[in-house]
Design a protein around this motif. Structure first.
Motif, PDB file in Angstrom:
ATOM      1  N   GLY A  61      42.873  52.185  35.391  1.00 32.77           N
ATOM      2  CA  GLY A  61      43.517  51.101  35.086  1.00 32.77           C
ATOM      3  C   GLY A  61      43.599  50.727  36.699  1.00 32.77           C
ATOM      4  N   LEU A  62      43.579  51.400  37.307  1.00 27.85           N
ATOM      5  CA  LEU A  62      43.625  50.181  39.052  1.00 27.85           C
ATOM      6  C   LEU A  62      41.947  49.222  39.041  1.00 27.85           C
ATOM      7  N   GLU A  63      40.339  50.183  38.578  1.00 28.99           N
ATOM      8  CA  GLU A  63      39.777  49.723  38.992  1.00 28.99           C
ATOM      9  C   GLU A  63      40.130  48.217  38.185  1.00 28.99           C
ATOM     10  N   ALA A  64      40.305  48.450  37.000  1.00 29.20           N
ATOM     11  CA  ALA A  64      40.859  47.253  36.158  1.00 29.20           C
ATOM     12  C   ALA A  64      41.457  46.157  36.757  1.00 29.20           C
ATOM     13  N   TYR A  65      42.260  46.467  37.078  1.00 30.35           N
ATOM     14  CA  TYR A  65      43.978  45.958  37.676  1.00 30.35           C
ATOM     15  C   TYR A  65      42.459  44.635  38.800  1.00 30.35           C
ATOM     16  N   THR A  66      42.211  45.674  39.403  1.00 31.85           N
ATOM     17  CA  THR A  66      41.219  45.568  41.280  1.00 31.85           C
ATOM     18  C   THR A  66      40.458  44.381  40.497  1.00 31.85           C
ATOM     19  N   LYS A  67      39.172  44.185  39.806  1.00 27.91           N
ATOM     20  CA  LYS A  67      38.747  43.541  39.370  1.00 27.91           C
ATOM     21  C   LYS A  67      38.922  42.419  38.822  1.00 27.91           C
ATOM     22  N   LEU A  68      40.070  41.768  37.600  1.00 33.28           N
ATOM     23  CA  LEU A  68      40.929  40.991  37.260  1.00 33.28           C
ATOM     24  C   LEU A  68      41.494  40.546  38.637  1.00 33.28           C
ATOM     25  N   TYR A  69      42.289  40.823  39.803  1.00 36.81           N
ATOM     26  CA  TYR A  69      42.696  39.689  40.134  1.00 36.81           C
ATOM     27  C   TYR A  69      41.236  39.630  41.507  1.00 36.81           C
ATOM     28  N   GLU A  70      40.706  40.507  41.437  1.00 35.83           N
ATOM     29  CA  GLU A  70      39.384  39.765  42.840  1.00 35.83           C
ATOM     30  C   GLU A  70      38.513  37.933  41.495  1.00 35.83           C
ATOM     31  N   THR A  71      38.438  38.165  40.071  1.00 35.45           N
ATOM     32  CA  THR A  71      38.421  37.065  40.261  1.00 35.45           C
ATOM     33  C   THR A  71      39.488  35.853  39.863  1.00 35.45           C
ATOM     34  N   LEU A  72      40.680  36.287  40.525  1.00 33.45           N
ATOM     35  CA  LEU A  72      41.316  34.862  40.291  1.00 33.45           C
ATOM     36  C   LEU A  72      40.749  33.627  41.234  1.00 33.45           C
ATOM     37  N   ASP A  73      40.329  33.744  42.807  1.00 32.79           N
ATOM     38  CA  ASP A  73      39.578  32.457  43.560  1.00 32.79           C
ATOM     39  C   ASP A  73      38.815  32.679  42.725  1.00 32.79           C
ATOM     40  N   GLU A  74      38.163  32.974  41.877  1.00 26.59           N
ATOM     41  CA  GLU A  74      36.582  32.264  40.890  1.00 26.59           C
ATOM     42  C   GLU A  74      36.945  31.631  39.507  1.00 26.59           C
ATOM     43  N   LYS A  75      38.350  30.990  39.489  1.00 30.37           N
ATOM     44  CA  LYS A  75      38.617  30.845  38.399  1.00 30.37           C
ATOM     45  C   LYS A  75      37.953  30.983  37.460  1.00 30.37           C
ATOM     46  N   VAL A  76      37.390  32.452  37.087  1.00 29.02           N
ATOM     47  CA  VAL A  76      36.507  32.206  35.575  1.00 29.02           C
ATOM     48  C   VAL A  76      37.526  33.893  35.371  1.00 29.02           C
ATOM     49  N   TYR A  77      38.605  33.138  34.217  1.00 30.38           N
ATOM     50  CA  TYR A  77      39.721  34.081  34.211  1.00 30.38           C
ATOM     51  C   TYR A  77      38.691  34.965  32.511  1.00 30.38           C
ATOM     52  N   PHE A  78      39.707  36.500  32.748  1.00 29.87           N
ATOM     53  CA  PHE A  78      39.707  37.450  31.065  1.00 29.87           C
ATOM     54  C   PHE A  78      40.227  36.158  29.806  1.00 29.87           C
ATOM     55  N   ASP A  79      40.045  35.995  28.833  1.00 29.48           N
ATOM     56  CA  ASP A  79      40.289  36.268  27.929  1.00 29.48           C
ATOM     57  C   ASP A  79      41.188  37.268  27.386  1.00 29.48           C
ATOM     58  N   LEU A  80      40.785  38.574  27.498  1.00 26.28           N
ATOM     59  CA  LEU A  80      41.306  39.492  26.465  1.00 26.28           C
ATOM     60  C   LEU A  80      40.929  40.588  27.492  1.00 26.28           C
ATOM     61  N   VAL A  81      42.122  41.600  27.610  1.00 25.55           N
ATOM     62  CA  VAL A  81      42.311  42.808  28.959  1.00 25.55           C
ATOM     63  C   VAL A  81      42.243  44.304  27.578  1.00 25.55           C
ATOM     64  N   VAL A  82      41.797  45.094  28.019  1.00 25.62           N
ATOM     65  CA  VAL A  82      42.147  45.818  26.580  1.00 25.62           C
ATOM     66  C   VAL A  82      42.085  46.919  27.697  1.00 25.62           C
ATOM     67  N   LEU A  83      43.091  48.146  27.547  1.00 28.05           N
ATOM     68  CA  LEU A  83      43.365  49.459  28.806  1.00 28.05           C
ATOM     69  C   LEU A  83      43.545  50.093  27.519  1.00 28.05           C
ATOM     70  N   ASP A  84      42.800  51.867  28.048  1.00 25.93           N
ATOM     71  CA  ASP A  84      43.187  52.505  27.803  1.00 25.93           C
ATOM     72  C   ASP A  84      44.776  53.067  28.160  1.00 25.93           C
ATOM     73  N   LEU A  85      45.470  53.821  27.203  1.00 23.62           N
ATOM     74  CA  LEU A  85      47.164  54.372  27.534  1.00 23.62           C
ATOM     75  C   LEU A  85      47.305  55.232  28.302  1.00 23.62           C
ATOM     76  N   ASN A  86      46.117  56.196  27.753  1.00 20.97           N
ATOM     77  CA  ASN A  86      46.280  57.691  28.808  1.00 20.97           C
ATOM     78  C   ASN A  86      44.520  57.478  29.837  1.00 20.97           C
TER      79      ASN A  86
END
Length: 135
Positions: free
Chosen positions: A48-73
């Protein structure tokens, strides 16, 4: 008479982006293939930390994710915590870029919880932290 240009459907619709986080590499690859077959551009993470980081890093690119799928465990940061952190990037339905002066109205990816075991309690817990649906 003017020439009318007909675009193929795939050309007319921009490719959607999906971020998938799962610590089980077999499940991660399966999910990746499913979404790629539906013409999603897929980015993967193993926690989850890596997912959050990857999402956060795209913010300046203005190419956002339409869908985020996260394993709960997952280790380091599970799906519940990661969903909460991602949703905290939004304020009252408004996404805030790294530059606080820039606001993008009405942006929010669809948040999907993924788990090997989904029962009513897990489903309710996932929905209560902000997931839109569970797999």
């Amino acid at each position: 008479m003017q020439d009318i240009q007909i675009l193929e459907v795939e050309e007319a619709i921009p490719q959607m982006r999906c971020l998938i986080a799962n610590d089980d590499l077999m499940q991660l690859e399966c999910l990746k293939m499913v979404f790629q077959q539906k013409n999603f551009e897929v980015v993967t993470a193993i926690n989850g930390l890596e997912a959050y980081t990857k999402l956060y890093e795209t913010l300046d690119e203005k190419v956002y994710f339409d869908l985020v799928v996260l394993d709960l465990n997952m280790p380091i940061s599970d799906g519940y915590e990661s969903c909460n952190k991602i949703l905290n990037l939004f304020e009252a339905g408004i996404f805030v870029n790294k530059n606080p002066k820039i606001k993008i109205s009405n942006y929010k990816p669809v948040m999907v919880a993924c788990s090997s075991l989904v029962n009513e309690e897990i489903n309710n817990d996932a929905l209560s932290v902000g997931f839109d649906l569970t797999l």
